[in-house]
Design a protein around this motif. Structure first.
Motif, PDB file in Angstrom:
ATOM      1  N   VAL A  67       0.832  -1.209   0.000  1.00 48.03           N
ATOM      2  CA  VAL A  67       0.000   0.000   0.000  1.00 48.03           C
ATOM      3  C   VAL A  67       0.863   1.253   0.000  1.00 48.03           C
ATOM      4  CG1 VAL A  67      -1.811   1.287   1.205  1.00 48.03           C
ATOM      5  CG2 VAL A  67      -1.870  -1.218   1.172  1.00 48.03           C
ATOM      6  N   SER A  68       1.843   1.301   0.898  1.00 50.19           N
ATOM      7  CA  SER A  68       2.710   2.480   0.982  1.00 50.19           C
ATOM      8  C   SER A  68       3.859   2.433  -0.020  1.00 50.19           C
ATOM      9  CB  SER A  68       3.285   2.609   2.402  1.00 50.19           C
ATOM     10  OG  SER A  68       2.257   2.812   3.337  1.00 50.19           O
ATOM     11  N   LEU A  69       4.079   1.258  -0.634  1.00 51.74           N
ATOM     12  CA  LEU A  69       5.158   1.080  -1.620  1.00 51.74           C
ATOM     13  C   LEU A  69       6.516   1.465  -1.024  1.00 51.74           C
ATOM     14  CD1 LEU A  69       3.361   2.488  -4.809  1.00 51.74           C
ATOM     15  CD2 LEU A  69       3.451   0.129  -3.976  1.00 51.74           C
ATOM     16  N   ALA A  70       6.726   1.071   0.237  1.00 53.09           N
ATOM     17  CA  ALA A  70       7.980   1.382   0.913  1.00 53.09           C
ATOM     18  C   ALA A  70       9.110   0.504   0.381  1.00 53.09           C
ATOM     19  CB  ALA A  70       7.824   1.146   2.421  1.00 53.09           C
ATOM     20  N   PRO A  71      10.355   0.987   0.408  1.00 50.06           N
ATOM     21  CA  PRO A  71      11.494   0.144   0.006  1.00 50.06           C
ATOM     22  C   PRO A  71      11.642  -1.034   0.967  1.00 50.06           C
ATOM     23  CG  PRO A  71      12.258   2.182   1.023  1.00 50.06           C
ATOM     24  CD  PRO A  71      10.785   2.339   0.814  1.00 50.06           C
ATOM     25  N   GLU A  72      12.307  -2.092   0.511  1.00 50.47           N
ATOM     26  CA  GLU A  72      12.409  -3.330   1.286  1.00 50.47           C
ATOM     27  C   GLU A  72      13.000  -3.109   2.672  1.00 50.47           C
ATOM     28  OE1 GLU A  72      14.368  -7.830   0.912  1.00 50.47           O
ATOM     29  OE2 GLU A  72      14.674  -6.349  -0.667  1.00 50.47           O
ATOM     30  N   VAL A  73      13.954  -2.196   2.777  1.00 49.19           N
ATOM     31  CA  VAL A  73      14.626  -1.977   4.058  1.00 49.19           C
ATOM     32  C   VAL A  73      13.671  -1.440   5.119  1.00 49.19           C
ATOM     33  CG1 VAL A  73      15.334   0.409   3.585  1.00 49.19           C
ATOM     34  CG2 VAL A  73      16.728  -1.033   5.093  1.00 49.19           C
ATOM     35  N   LEU A  74      12.516  -0.880   4.698  1.00 51.31           N
ATOM     36  CA  LEU A  74      11.562  -0.293   5.639  1.00 51.31           C
ATOM     37  C   LEU A  74      10.355  -1.190   5.900  1.00 51.31           C
ATOM     38  CD1 LEU A  74      11.527   3.466   4.510  1.00 51.31           C
ATOM     39  CD2 LEU A  74      12.731   2.436   6.446  1.00 51.31           C
ATOM     40  N   TRP A  75      10.303  -2.381   5.325  1.00 55.06           N
ATOM     41  CA  TRP A  75       9.144  -3.240   5.518  1.00 55.06           C
ATOM     42  C   TRP A  75       8.924  -3.582   6.989  1.00 55.06           C
ATOM     43  CZ3 TRP A  75       9.986  -7.334   1.056  1.00 55.06           C
ATOM     44  CH2 TRP A  75       9.767  -6.714  -0.183  1.00 55.06           C
ATOM     45  N   GLY A  76       9.990  -3.703   7.751  1.00 53.96           N
ATOM     46  CA  GLY A  76       9.859  -4.039   9.167  1.00 53.96           C
ATOM     47  C   GLY A  76       9.809  -2.832  10.073  1.00 53.96           C
ATOM     48  N   ALA A  77       9.866  -1.613   9.494  1.00 53.10           N
ATOM     49  CA  ALA A  77       9.936  -0.405  10.313  1.00 53.10           C
ATOM     50  C   ALA A  77       8.647  -0.155  11.091  1.00 53.10           C
ATOM     51  CB  ALA A  77      10.274   0.805   9.441  1.00 53.10           C
ATOM     52  N   GLY A  78       7.499  -0.483  10.493  1.00 52.83           N
ATOM     53  CA  GLY A  78       6.235  -0.295  11.197  1.00 52.83           C
ATOM     54  C   GLY A  78       6.144  -1.201  12.413  1.00 52.83           C
ATOM     55  N   PHE A  79       6.538  -2.460  12.237  1.00 54.64           N
ATOM     56  CA  PHE A  79       6.561  -3.409  13.342  1.00 54.64           C
ATOM     57  C   PHE A  79       7.531  -2.945  14.420  1.00 54.64           C
ATOM     58  CE2 PHE A  79       8.580  -7.113  15.339  1.00 54.64           C
ATOM     59  CZ  PHE A  79       7.481  -7.787  15.844  1.00 54.64           C
ATOM     60  N   LEU A  80       8.705  -2.461  14.002  1.00 58.58           N
ATOM     61  CA  LEU A  80       9.704  -1.990  14.959  1.00 58.58           C
ATOM     62  C   LEU A  80       9.186  -0.801  15.762  1.00 58.58           C
ATOM     63  CD1 LEU A  80      12.517  -1.894  16.205  1.00 58.58           C
ATOM     64  CD2 LEU A  80      13.292  -0.592  14.197  1.00 58.58           C
ATOM     65  N   GLY A  81       8.615   0.190  15.071  1.00 56.22           N
ATOM     66  CA  GLY A  81       8.074   1.361  15.756  1.00 56.22           C
ATOM     67  C   GLY A  81       6.964   0.982  16.724  1.00 56.22           C
ATOM     68  N   PHE A  82       6.102   0.066  16.292  1.00 52.38           N
ATOM     69  CA  PHE A  82       5.010  -0.413  17.131  1.00 52.38           C
ATOM     70  C   PHE A  82       5.546  -1.047  18.403  1.00 52.38           C
ATOM     71  CE2 PHE A  82       1.988  -3.811  18.280  1.00 52.38           C
ATOM     72  CZ  PHE A  82       0.805  -3.092  18.388  1.00 52.38           C
ATOM     73  N   GLN A  83       6.577  -1.891  18.273  1.00 55.40           N
ATOM     74  CA  GLN A  83       7.114  -2.596  19.425  1.00 55.40           C
ATOM     75  C   GLN A  83       7.889  -1.667  20.366  1.00 55.40           C
ATOM     76  OE1 GLN A  83       6.383  -5.482  20.408  1.00 55.40           O
ATOM     77  NE2 GLN A  83       5.407  -6.372  18.626  1.00 55.40           N
ATOM     78  N   ILE A  84       8.580  -0.676  19.813  1.00 57.62           N
ATOM     79  CA  ILE A  84       9.315   0.270  20.658  1.00 57.62           C
ATOM     80  C   ILE A  84       8.356   1.046  21.560  1.00 57.62           C
ATOM     81  CG2 ILE A  84      10.636   2.427  20.646  1.00 57.62           C
ATOM     82  CD1 ILE A  84      12.149   1.366  18.219  1.00 57.62           C
ATOM     83  N   THR A  85       7.291   1.575  20.974  1.00 54.95           N
ATOM     84  CA  THR A  85       6.343   2.361  21.772  1.00 54.95           C
ATOM     85  C   THR A  85       5.542   1.473  22.716  1.00 54.95           C
ATOM     86  OG1 THR A  85       4.757   2.258  19.921  1.00 54.95           O
ATOM     87  CG2 THR A  85       6.141   4.237  20.101  1.00 54.95           C
ATOM     88  N   MET A  86       5.278   0.212  22.310  1.00 52.09           N
ATOM     89  CA  MET A  86       4.617  -0.723  23.221  1.00 52.09           C
ATOM     90  C   MET A  86       5.482  -0.943  24.460  1.00 52.09           C
ATOM     91  SD  MET A  86       1.608  -2.283  22.383  1.00 52.09           S
ATOM     92  CE  MET A  86       1.673  -4.024  22.774  1.00 52.09           C
ATOM     93  N   THR A  87       6.770  -1.089  24.253  1.00 50.38           N
ATOM     94  CA  THR A  87       7.685  -1.335  25.364  1.00 50.38           C
ATOM     95  C   THR A  87       7.747  -0.137  26.299  1.00 50.38           C
ATOM     96  OG1 THR A  87       9.024  -2.757  23.935  1.00 50.38           O
ATOM     97  CG2 THR A  87      10.046  -1.987  25.968  1.00 50.38           C
ATOM     98  N   LEU A  88       7.941   1.054  25.737  1.00 51.02           N
ATOM     99  CA  LEU A  88       8.025   2.266  26.559  1.00 51.02           C
ATOM    100  C   LEU A  88       6.738   2.489  27.340  1.00 51.02           C
ATOM    101  CD1 LEU A  88       9.840   4.705  24.094  1.00 51.02           C
ATOM    102  CD2 LEU A  88      10.803   3.586  26.118  1.00 51.02           C
TER     103      LEU A  88
END
Length: 381
Positions: free
Chosen positions: A234-255
């Motif tokens: 949907v966002s047509l993000a480059p491959e290196v950013l495919w996991g960035a949403g999951f990473l951001g989600f988990q960082i804020t969940m932890t904090l």
């Protein structure tokens, strides 16, 4: 933060908390490779959703027998054996040669995670009883920390270019640390207590809270499983950013899980859930823009909201009049876990028949229902 310091300064508690992190490291590493598995096996979104359902089926198949297994072999040993089984099972989905072996592999992965999940929560409960220390919330923070570590591992996708090798490294990390610390809790056994039989009438006041928990954790599961594919397609993000949403989600969940208790003390649990839901709704609006930057930021903001939502439901459920606190928390956990596991495959069918963007519109609507429910809770209290 007191419970976090307790965990970091006592190997007995760290060993138990690390199991929480371990489960999410393994599950999160699988999650970031979902797009790659879909492409490798050449399956569509509905088939992928059905395969993920088998992971859920594995969890719920083991639920009825988990308690007797844990009591028979001891909660400490059950936790350690569960970790070992999860390490082995985590490799199987990424080695599956076809669609049917993928479903079987995910079933075993789900069953292993299910027994470990129940065992580790029981283990922390028993340690709290024995030692008079509270660190359950911080242990769930370690679960989120495991997701952060898995998300950081997404940057290895390109350099390694080998999903089984990547998972093998995650398994090595998980197994090694658990092997070092499992002796600190392996001898722990659960105290047998007589309990009243389950009564639907007894739990009638809990059904409303259980529904909120189902929707909340179902939305969490959807973000974990579908955020990478959303950024890719949907966002047509480059491959290196495919996991960035999951990473951001988990960082804020932890904090959020490590820092949310102080705010809750000031405004109360029900208002905390209302505030968390408003944050989630804002996050979804950002995701629905489909812009890569805003979508990643939206996933992160949603994680901040979800981080405190379910723990606060536990607090409310533990104080419902006429319901034992442990029974109330268990009921909310069960309905929430059901939502976490069953929502992604349901949304898979929606994505296949419509689009991934439609899935997140559905999640936005579900969050609106939760917001309305919190207003009703505020009136009742």
């Amino acid at each position: 933060m007191k419970s976090l310091r307790l965990i970091l300064t006592n190997s007995r508690y760290f060993g138990a908390a690390w199991v929480f992190a371990s489960i999410n490291i393994l599950f999160g590493t699988w999650a970031i490779y979902i797009p790659a598995v879909k492409e490798q096996l050449q399956i569509d979104k509905s088939q992928l959703g059905l395969a993920i359902f088998f992971l859920s089926l594995g969890v719920f198949t083991v639920f009825p027998m988990a308690s007797s297994i844990i009591n028979r072999i001891g909660v400490g040993r059950a936790t350690w054996y569960g970790v070992v089984m999860s390490c082995v099972a985590a490799l199987m989905p990424l080695l599956a040669p076809n669609y049917y072996t993928l479903m079987a592999a995910l079933f075993l992965f789900g069953a292993s995670n299910g027994i470990t999940d129940i065992a580790m929560n029981t283990l922390v409960t028993e340690l709290e009883k024995e030692d008079g220390k509270n660190f359950m919330s911080a242990s769930h923070g370690f679960f989120s920390l495991g997701g952060v570590l898995a998300g950081l591992g997404s940057f290895l996708i390109g350099p390694l270019d080998n999903p089984p090798l990547h998972m093998g490294l995650a398994v090595l990390l998980v197994f090694t640390i658990n092997f070092i610390f499992h002796g600190k809790y392996k001898s722990v056994v659960a105290v047998s207590e007589g309990k009243e039989a389950f009564s639907l009438k007894l739990f009638k006041p809990m059904l409303f809270l259980g529904l909120i928990s189902f929707v909340s954790m179902g939305s969490e599961g959807a973000i974990v499983d579908w955020s990478g594919l959303y950024l890719k397609e949907v966002s047509l993000a480059p491959e290196v950013l495919w996991g960035a949403g999951f990473l951001g989600f988990q960082i804020t969940m932890t904090l959020g899980r490590f820092l949310g208790d102080a705010l809750s003390e000031n405004i109360g649990s029900v208002k905390m859930v209302t505030l968390a839901t408003l944050i989630v709704l804002t996050g979804y609006l950002m995701v629905l823009t489909a812009d890569t930057f805003w979508a990643i930021s939206g996933f992160a903001l949603s994680g901040l909201g979800f981080s405190v939502m379910v723990p606060e439901l536990f607090r409310i459920g533990g104080k419902v009049k006429g319901v034992d606190s442990s029974q109330g928390v268990s009921f909310i956990a069960g309905t929430g876990y059901a939502g976490f596991l069953t929502a992604p495959p349901i949304l898979g069918y929606i994505a296949d028949s419509s689009s991934l963007k439609t899935c997140f519109l559905v999640l936005f609507a579900c969050a609106l229902l939760v917001l309305a429910a919190t207003f009703k809770l505020n009136r009742k209290r």
